[in-house]
Motif scaffolding. Structure first.
Motif, mmCIF file in Angstrom:
data_model
loop_
_atom_site.group_PDB
_atom_site.id
_atom_site.type_symbol
_atom_site.label_atom_id
_atom_site.label_comp_id
_atom_site.label_asym_id
_atom_site.label_seq_id
_atom_site.Cartn_x
_atom_site.Cartn_y
_atom_site.Cartn_z
ATOM 1 N N ALA A 90 0.769 -1.202 -0.057
ATOM 2 C CA ALA A 90 0.008 -0.361 0.124
ATOM 3 C C ALA A 90 0.874 1.186 -0.070
ATOM 4 C CB ALA A 90 -0.894 -0.109 1.196
ATOM 5 N N ALA A 91 2.031 1.244 0.498
ATOM 6 C CA ALA A 91 2.676 2.400 0.633
ATOM 7 C C ALA A 91 3.319 2.870 -0.976
ATOM 8 C CB ALA A 91 4.367 2.338 1.400
ATOM 9 N N CYS A 92 3.150 1.786 -1.890
ATOM 10 C CA CYS A 92 3.375 2.239 -3.413
ATOM 11 C C CYS A 92 2.375 2.004 -4.208
ATOM 12 C CB CYS A 92 4.833 1.431 -3.658
ATOM 13 S SG CYS A 92 6.287 1.578 -2.611
ATOM 14 N N HIS A 93 1.485 1.157 -3.988
ATOM 15 C CA HIS A 93 0.339 1.181 -4.884
ATOM 16 C C HIS A 93 -1.193 1.463 -4.204
ATOM 17 C CE1 HIS A 93 3.136 -1.274 -7.642
ATOM 18 N NE2 HIS A 93 3.376 -1.644 -6.620
ATOM 19 N N SER A 94 -1.873 1.845 -5.146
ATOM 20 C CA SER A 94 -3.334 2.188 -4.795
ATOM 21 C C SER A 94 -4.046 0.900 -5.182
ATOM 22 C CB SER A 94 -3.946 3.464 -5.327
ATOM 23 O OG SER A 94 -5.294 3.508 -5.284
ATOM 24 N N ILE A 95 -5.017 0.469 -4.281
ATOM 25 C CA ILE A 95 -5.980 -0.809 -4.560
ATOM 26 C C ILE A 95 -7.554 -0.207 -5.012
ATOM 27 C CG2 ILE A 95 -6.504 -1.342 -2.232
ATOM 28 C CD1 ILE A 95 -5.764 -3.748 -4.977
ATOM 29 N N ALA A 96 -7.757 1.062 -4.476
ATOM 30 C CA ALA A 96 -9.145 1.906 -4.926
ATOM 31 C C ALA A 96 -9.472 1.895 -6.517
ATOM 32 C CB ALA A 96 -9.064 3.161 -4.146
ATOM 33 N N GLN A 97 -10.641 1.837 -6.581
ATOM 34 C CA GLN A 97 -11.054 1.972 -7.836
ATOM 35 C C GLN A 97 -10.831 3.229 -8.257
ATOM 36 O OE1 GLN A 97 -15.207 1.088 -8.526
ATOM 37 N NE2 GLN A 97 -15.178 1.218 -10.738
ATOM 38 N N ASP A 98 -11.090 4.333 -7.878
ATOM 39 C CA ASP A 98 -10.724 5.495 -8.166
ATOM 40 C C ASP A 98 -9.429 6.198 -7.711
ATOM 41 O OD1 ASP A 98 -11.511 5.699 -5.624
ATOM 42 O OD2 ASP A 98 -12.583 7.614 -5.578
#
Length: 184
Positions: A90-98
């Motif tokens: 999560a520090a480097c990648h977003s998992i949220a749709q928006d």
């Protein structure tokens, strides 16, 4: 006079013993020096030997075999554990749709997506030209050790060594999609 004679003999005997000891010491050191000259050995510039061991880690092994029982691997994981393990990502990648790109590209809809295909993110040449899809198998191999799976990519993550952690993260990534893929 008898006492003087006895003292002279004793000193003569003592001199012989001292001479014998000195000759023995000189002989031992002399033989050592002579053998060093006769049997001269060149000392190497580098002390020791370099031993190379070819390690076939899980990522290379899976890639070389081209076969992995992904359904058995995925059976080891669960989505809730995947959500917890994903915190490393999560520090480097977003998992949220928006969610947008961070240091790494967003991972929403990653399962089934072509590698290096998110617009607005500058991928490494190795990842942009990889030309495959993020299947369950590809994600598993990549998550073991990204730098070994796709040589030259710029992701500095060490990888997830535990099968359960990788399986859980893959299930979590698959769930975070518009249309999750059917599990094998």
């Amino acid at each position: 006079m008898c006492i003087l004679k006895k003292i002279k003999m004793d000193s003569f005997e003592v001199n012989k013993i001292i001479a014998a000891v000195l000759v023995t010491v000189l002989l031992v050191f002399g033989i050592g020096k002579i053998s060093d000259i006769i049997f001269h050995v060149e000392k190497p510039n580098v002390q020791g030997y370099k031993v190379e061991i070819k390690v076939n880690n899980s990522a290379n092994q899976a890639k070389a075999e081209g076969q992995i029982d992904i359904s058995a691997l995925l059976a080891l994981g669960d989505v809730d554990t995947g959500k917890k393990v994903y915190k490393k990502c999560a520090a480097c990648h977003s998992i949220a749709q928006d969610g947008g790109n961070k240091i790494g590209p967003k991972l929403y809809n990653v399962v089934g997506r072509a590698t290096g295909s998110i617009s607005g993110y500058k991928y490494s040449k190795a990842l942009a030209s990889y030309g495959k899809e993020w299947t369950f198998e590809e994600l598993n191999g990549f998550l073991i050790k990204p730098s070994s799976w796709i040589k030259g990519n710029k992701m500095g993550f060490a990888g997830l060594k535990k099968d359960e952690d990788r399986a859980s993260v893959i299930l979590y990534l698959n769930q975070n999609s518009d249309s999750p893929k059917a599990l094998p």
